[in-house]
Design an enzyme around this catalytic site. Structure first.
Site, short mmCIF file in Angstrom:
data_model
loop_
_atom_site.label_atom_id
_atom_site.label_comp_id
_atom_site.label_asym_id
_atom_site.label_seq_id
_atom_site.Cartn_x
_atom_site.Cartn_y
_atom_site.Cartn_z
N ASP A 18 4.67 83.66 66.42
CA ASP A 18 4.39 84.07 65.04
C ASP A 18 2.91 84.29 64.80
OD1 ASP A 18 7.03 83.83 64.64
OD2 ASP A 18 6.95 82.05 63.34
N TYR A 38 1.82 87.70 65.68
CA TYR A 38 2.29 88.65 64.68
C TYR A 38 1.34 88.64 63.48
CZ TYR A 38 5.33 91.04 61.37
OH TYR A 38 5.82 91.93 60.44
N ASP A 39 1.05 87.43 63.01
CA ASP A 39 0.18 87.30 61.84
C ASP A 39 -1.20 87.89 62.10
OD1 ASP A 39 2.25 86.12 60.54
OD2 ASP A 39 1.56 84.07 60.88
N SER A 87 35.20 93.41 45.64
CA SER A 87 35.14 91.99 45.99
C SER A 87 36.14 91.73 47.11
CB SER A 87 35.44 91.13 44.77
OG SER A 87 36.71 91.47 44.26
N LEU A 88 36.23 90.50 47.54
CA LEU A 88 37.10 90.15 48.66
C LEU A 88 38.16 89.16 48.19
CD1 LEU A 88 34.57 89.50 51.56
CD2 LEU A 88 36.40 91.19 51.58
N GLU A 103 34.28 88.88 61.23
CA GLU A 103 32.84 88.59 61.15
C GLU A 103 32.61 87.37 60.26
OE1 GLU A 103 31.33 91.98 58.16
OE2 GLU A 103 32.35 92.78 59.90
N LYS A 126 31.46 85.09 57.31
CA LYS A 126 31.16 85.40 55.91
C LYS A 126 29.92 84.62 55.51
CE LYS A 126 33.16 85.72 51.33
NZ LYS A 126 32.25 84.83 50.61
N ASP A 176 26.96 83.13 53.38
CA ASP A 176 26.91 82.64 52.02
C ASP A 176 25.56 83.03 51.41
OD1 ASP A 176 27.90 81.44 49.84
OD2 ASP A 176 27.72 79.39 50.57
N ARG A 207 24.67 93.25 43.62
CA ARG A 207 26.04 93.70 43.41
C ARG A 207 26.39 93.70 41.92
NH1 ARG A 207 30.90 91.03 42.96
NH2 ARG A 207 32.69 92.34 43.42
N GLU A 247 24.34 91.34 53.10
CA GLU A 247 24.13 90.05 52.47
C GLU A 247 22.70 89.59 52.74
OE1 GLU A 247 27.10 89.21 51.11
OE2 GLU A 247 26.88 87.11 50.52
N TYR A 301 26.83 94.74 56.52
CA TYR A 301 28.24 94.60 56.89
C TYR A 301 29.14 95.74 56.47
CZ TYR A 301 28.66 92.50 52.19
OH TYR A 301 28.61 92.25 50.86
N LYS A 350 38.57 92.59 58.65
CA LYS A 350 38.67 93.94 58.08
C LYS A 350 39.46 94.82 59.03
CE LYS A 350 34.07 93.35 56.17
NZ LYS A 350 32.63 93.73 56.21
N LYS A 391 38.65 81.24 54.11
CA LYS A 391 37.58 80.31 53.77
C LYS A 391 37.59 79.06 54.65
CE LYS A 391 35.18 81.33 50.58
NZ LYS A 391 35.37 81.34 49.14
N CYS A 442 9.85 45.15 47.71
CA CYS A 442 10.61 45.61 48.88
C CYS A 442 11.96 44.90 48.93
CB CYS A 442 9.82 45.35 50.15
SG CYS A 442 10.79 45.71 51.64
N CYS A 475 11.69 42.56 52.33
CA CYS A 475 10.74 41.46 52.52
C CYS A 475 10.11 41.00 51.21
CB CYS A 475 9.66 41.86 53.51
SG CYS A 475 8.50 43.05 52.84
N CYS A 516 6.73 50.05 50.98
CA CYS A 516 6.64 48.60 51.08
C CYS A 516 5.27 48.29 51.66
CB CYS A 516 7.75 48.09 51.99
SG CYS A 516 7.41 46.46 52.66
N CYS A 560 7.23 42.95 57.27
CA CYS A 560 8.54 43.37 56.78
C CYS A 560 9.49 43.59 57.96
CB CYS A 560 8.41 44.65 55.97
SG CYS A 560 10.01 45.27 55.40
O1 D41 Z 1 29.27 88.16 54.99
C1 D41 Z 1 29.70 88.47 53.87
N1 D41 Z 1 29.41 87.71 52.83
C2 D41 Z 1 30.53 89.68 53.70
C3 D41 Z 1 30.81 90.09 52.41
C4 D41 Z 1 31.01 90.43 54.79
N2 D41 Z 1 30.73 90.06 56.06
N3 D41 Z 1 31.76 91.52 54.58
C5 D41 Z 1 32.05 91.94 53.33
N4 D41 Z 1 32.81 93.06 53.19
C6 D41 Z 1 33.11 93.48 51.98
C7 D41 Z 1 33.95 94.69 51.87
C8 D41 Z 1 35.17 94.57 52.74
C9 D41 Z 1 34.41 94.93 50.46
C10 D41 Z 1 33.14 95.87 52.32
C11 D41 Z 1 31.59 91.23 52.19
C12 D41 Z 1 31.94 91.75 50.93
N5 D41 Z 1 32.71 92.86 50.85
C13 D41 Z 1 31.55 91.16 49.66
N6 D41 Z 1 30.51 90.39 49.43
C14 D41 Z 1 30.47 90.06 48.15
C15 D41 Z 1 31.51 90.66 47.52
C16 D41 Z 1 32.19 91.36 48.46
#
Ligand code: D41
Length: 674
Positions: free
Chosen positions: A34, A37-38, A83-84, A115, A117, A119, A138, A175, A227, A292, A316, A410, A413, A428, A434
């Site tokens: 790093d 790079y800096d 959404s998913l 893949e 997901k 957060d 989004r 993401e 993604y 998917k 999940k 403490c 002791c 302490c 102690c």
């Molecule tokens: O990694 C994720 N959070 C993720 C979110 C992912 N790997 N794939 C995603 N693919 C989609 C679609 C299928 C609708 C293209 C997503 C999301 N949607 C998603 N993230 C938040 C809302 C939807």
């Protein structure tokens, strides 16, 4: 006006910086430290300051942020961001697969892409003519906020696409997230500064993107994975999701390395379980797996319901946060006297394990949480990090519940407790009076990476201290067979073994010894640095703070602690240890940071004859090399003994130089002489 040389140099630096970024974020194989790079980034910024006409809006220097905004513009997404749907069990995933087979009127499961997901925060990035033109959150899926200035500061996100086969207009979806290490470091700093830490990496990413001042976002360790594509021309576009991910990679966009094609429900479950098992070891939080349908033709046929596609689902993982009740707060005393409040909890299943204790960090944190007895709290357990109480559900507080207060003395002791100005920790003041501090310093002293006294476990340390047999670490070297045999669960054999291990630890190395002393803020790396630069314990003990601060990685705080240690009564223990026969070979003193192996990164693997792997690493570091635990693109040399296995295979596949022990010894010898 910039001369030719400066113009060329600016171009060269920009190319280097872009390549290094790409290696780091997309290939996951950094090739330079790093600091280098800096240094290059600073040189480029300097050139651009001297010759403003050299500034390019896509220059890596432009990632520092722009003047603050008043508000974020609301912008419409070219295509809604869907959404998913969620699946919470294998059965629900099976139902998903059955539905798609029925709808497609096929018997066999169509190919899926699995893949992790992430957060984080879903975003849309629009590239026009290969340049990042707009980034948006989004939002509600139809409209989001324009966060272009913030996103431009994220090094993982290319400001310019690579190659030349990208469409003139391309929307990339992905993401933005904060890796755990960055999150922990950020929170640690916030806690030290008495500021509010973030509850989890997702909130940290969201909070960082919500900054109207992008120079704040620029300082946050954010990362990104692409993604899916949003809007794109149909002409020449691939026929599957998998191919799109490959294109993305080719254009320099980071894509998760864990994505896989799977062709059956069983394969989905296997992948799910593998990722679940690896979850704690990943660099970032994931909350499940997204499956998917790979072929776009099939995706089109399936369409979507309400706001979610029929062709994708999120399976999940068990939650990393859960609610439970506080049973009490215990105040634990550490090696340096620092008192850490620990929450005793009603056991709760979170992040895949049952948790009944969680750290509360320090008194500031208790005050920030406004913690009361019997409170309902949210605990988080993610990765290898110890579980933490992240928030309190105040609505559930029982009436008249007393607030949790700091101990006045403490808990072990009974010595007075002090609070050092500018520090959040309570301490302490008992020092080695102690028993808690004594026990903790013995545990540290005996640890594998310190004096490596095998068999000196917690239970034994408890007894040794409680019976007054050991007052300080030097007393260990005067224990007798009779004393040990009188302890609980200690036979003649194990007593002999322990005495053998203690005996063996007399012969150590200076860095290990320094580390084992438990001087505040002196970790392993600092101990190595001190040993290499000052060469002997006498020199270290005699060094004043200025001399210490001249050593790389030693700042004023470390210097003050080292100086304080050797000018206090504590150094008496050092004398006792030396009298007890603890010795080490002299250290070849490094004149400065650049030893003969400087700029080299070594990995040591397999069995060695002449020394242990740890010792080999110490010798390499002593010669200025960096040592790492895994082979990557930045590895210079792999020292492979018999049994090096997967590291050897990896090194060979990456074209990393591999040497055996004999060659290692030759080079170390040559390095020490040269
Ligand atoms: O990694 C994720 N959070 C993720 C979110 C992912 N790997 N794939 C995603 N693919 C989609 C679609 C299928 C609708 C293209 C997503 C999301 N949607 C998603 N993230 C938040 C809302 C939807």
């Amino acid at each position: 006006m910039a001369d030719e040389a400066s113009t060329a140099r600016a171009r060269e630096l920009r190319e280097h910086l872009e390549r290094w970024n790409h290696e780091y974020y997309v290939l996951d194989a950094p090739s330079i430290p790093d600091a280098d790079y800096d240094r290059a980034l600073r040189e480029l910024a300097e050139l651009e300051r001297s010759f403003p006409e050299l500034i390019d809006p896509e220059s890596p220097t432009q990632r520092v942020g722009a003047p603050p905004l008043d508000v974020f513009e609301s912008v419409a997404h070219p295509i809604p961001m869907l959404s998913l749907d969620n699946a919470f069990s294998e059965d629900e995933l099976a139902a998903f697969v059955r539905r798609i087979c029925d709808r497609l009127d096929v018997d066999e499961t169509p190919e899926l892409v699995a893949e992790p997901k992430l957060d984080g925060i879903a975003v849309s990035l629009i590239y026009r003519d290969g340049r990042l033109w707009r980034a948006a959150t989004r939002g509600d899926g139809t409209r989001g906020e324009d966060i272009t200035l913030n996103v431009r500061t994220i090094r993982a996100i290319p400001l310019r696409l690579q190659g030349d086969d990208w469409p003139a207009e391309l929307e990339v979806r992905g993401e933005i997230f904060m890796p755990r290490a960055g999150f922990e470091a950020f929170n640690e700093q916030a806690r030290r500064a008495g500021e509010k830490p973030f509850v989890n990496p997702r909130n940290a990413a969201a909070g960082s993107l919500r900054q109207l001042d992008s120079s704040i976002t620029a300082k946050r360790p954010l990362d990104f994975f692409a993604y899916a594509a949003g809007q794109h021309p149909d002409d020449g576009w691939p026929a599957s999701h998998w191919e799109v991910l490959e294109r993305f990679r080719g254009w320099g966009l980071p894509v998760s390395r864990e994505a896989r094609r799977v062709a059956s429900l069983e394969a989905c479950e296997t992948y799910y379980r593998e990722m679940e098992a690896r979850r704690d070891g990943l660099a970032f939080d994931i909350d499940g797996i997204v499956y998917k349908v790979n072929a776009f033709a099939a995706q089109r046929e399936l369409g979507f319901v309400a706001r979610a596609p029929r062709w994708a689902i999120a399976r999940k993982f068990p939650a990393q946060e859960a609610m439970t009740t506080l049973l009490g707060v215990e105040f634990q005393v550490g090696r340096t006297g620092a008192i850490t409040p620990v929450a005793r909890l009603k056991p709760v299943f979170v992040g895949g394990v049952t948790v009944s204790n969680a750290t509360l960090h320090n008194m500031d944190e208790i005050a920030r949480l406004n913690l009361h007895e019997d409170d309902t709290v949210v605990v988080r357990r993610a990765g290898d990090v110890i579980p933490q109480v992240v928030s309190v559900i105040e609505e559930r507080r029982r009436e008249n519940a007393p607030v949790v207060i700091a101990p006045q003395s403490c808990p072990v002791c009974d010595s007075p407790v002090e609070r050092v100005e500018g520090e959040a920790a309570l301490r302490c003041t008992g020092g080695l009076v102690c028993p808690a501090q004594r026990k903790a310093s013995l545990r540290h002293f005996a640890a594998r990476r310190a004096m490596d006294i095998d068999g000196l476990g917690d239970k034994l340390i408890e007894q040794l201290v409680d019976r007054g047999l050991v007052r300080n670490v030097a007393d260990l070297y005067h224990l007798t067979q009779e004393q040990l045999c009188a302890l609980e669960r200690m036979g003649e054999k194990s007593a002999q073994k322990l005495l053998g291990a203690i005996e063996k630890s007399r012969q150590t190395t200076l860095p290990r010894f320094l580390f084992a002393l438990g001087i505040r803020e002196v970790g392993e790396a600092t101990a190595v640095s001190l040993a290499n630069h000052l060469g002997s314990l006498e020199a270290i003990a005699a060094a004043d703070e200025d001399t210490l601060m001249a050593i790389p990685d030693v700042g004023p705080v470390v210097a003050a602690h080292v100086w304080g240690f050797f000018t206090s009564a504590q150094q008496e223990v050092v004398a006792q240890l030396r009298e007890a026969g603890v010795t080490w070979p002299d250290v070849e003193r490094a004149v400065d940071n650049d030893g003969p192996l400087k700029d080299q990164t070594w990995v040591v693997s397999g069995r060695l004859e002449s020394c242990s792997r740890d010792e080999a690493e110490e010798r390499l570091r002593g010669l200025g090399a960096r040592t790492a635990k895994s082979v990557s693109g930045k590895t210079t040399v792999l020292l492979a003994g018999p049994g090096a296995g997967s590291k050897l295979a990896k090194a060979e596949s990456l074209g990393v130089e591999v040497i055996d022990e004999a060659e290692f010894l030759r080079r170390v010898q040559a390095g020490a002489e040269g």
